[in-house]
Write an enzyme that holds these catalytic residues in place. Sequence first.
Site, short mmCIF file in Angstrom:
data_model
loop_
_atom_site.label_atom_id
_atom_site.label_comp_id
_atom_site.label_asym_id
_atom_site.label_seq_id
_atom_site.Cartn_x
_atom_site.Cartn_y
_atom_site.Cartn_z
N LYS A 1 0.82 -1.22 0.10
CA LYS A 1 -0.01 -0.19 0.18
C LYS A 1 1.07 1.19 0.09
O LYS A 1 1.58 1.51 1.11
CB LYS A 1 -0.92 -0.10 1.23
CG LYS A 1 -2.10 0.69 1.25
CD LYS A 1 -2.98 0.42 2.52
CE LYS A 1 -4.14 1.24 2.22
NZ LYS A 1 -4.89 1.04 3.70
C1 E4P Z 1 -8.20 2.39 3.51
O1 E4P Z 1 -7.60 1.49 3.07
C2 E4P Z 1 -8.15 2.79 4.99
O2 E4P Z 1 -7.44 1.99 5.75
C3 E4P Z 1 -9.39 3.18 5.38
O3 E4P Z 1 -10.38 2.88 4.55
C4 E4P Z 1 -9.66 4.54 5.94
O4 E4P Z 1 -10.78 4.77 6.62
P1 E4P Z 1 -11.10 5.74 7.52
O5 E4P Z 1 -11.42 7.04 6.90
O6 E4P Z 1 -12.46 5.29 8.22
O7 E4P Z 1 -10.15 5.86 8.52
#
Ligand code: E4P
Length: 217
Positions: free
Chosen positions: A87
């Site tokens: 990522k």
């Molecule tokens: C995506 O990969 C992130 O980990 C995540 O969806 C972020 O979500 P949030 O805005 O609820 O923290």
Amino acid sequence: MKFFIDTANLDQIREAQDLGVLDGVTTNPSLMAKEGITGKDNIFKHYRKICDIVDGDVSAEVISTDYEGIIREGEELAELHEQIIVKVPMIKDGIKAIKYFSDKGIKTNCTLVFSAGQALLAAKAGATYVSPFIGRLDDISTDGLNLISEIRLIYDNYEFETQILAASVRHTMHVIDCAKLGADVMTGPLSSIEGLLKHPLTDIGLAKFLEDYNKGN
Ligand code: E4P
């Protein structure tokens, strides 16, 4: 549509896996910290545990922000387990790194995407997944779902293979709307998946069927 769970909590990952509809997991440094997992060794061990629970892709985020650092970290993460997806944040060095990983056959998830232009760049660089954060856009009075539609249109226009991973999904309606708009994947909390089960008429109907069945006994 693939369902990913957005957590580093092993119990919740197991619960989603047991339901039989889980296709993968996304994590980020904040989700790791929430579970009290800190330090590279512990974080790497935790990724292995997650991979042992689920069958699908597990996104593991780099914390470097320079090209060399992202490459070094990404290669280490990719070697951890075949299910790991590296990522990478949507920054200039991140895009360069995604191109490098793509050329080497290492799968990536381009994270922290908030505009159609960013998603176009991620696809050009060869990202496996692009993660538009719809909940965080909604949080600042901007239509997160509209971003999913824009990216779908652009990717379909040019037949980009990058998969749209609707991220920052907060609730069940987000899941349904993302499905209508053609997101390839959604990642959200366990509650957003389990919410799909619920309908009061199902509960009332089932209670009545059981009541009527028992009348005959
Ligand atoms: C995506 O990969 C992130 O980990 C995540 O969806 C972020 O979500 P949030 O805005 O609820 O923290």
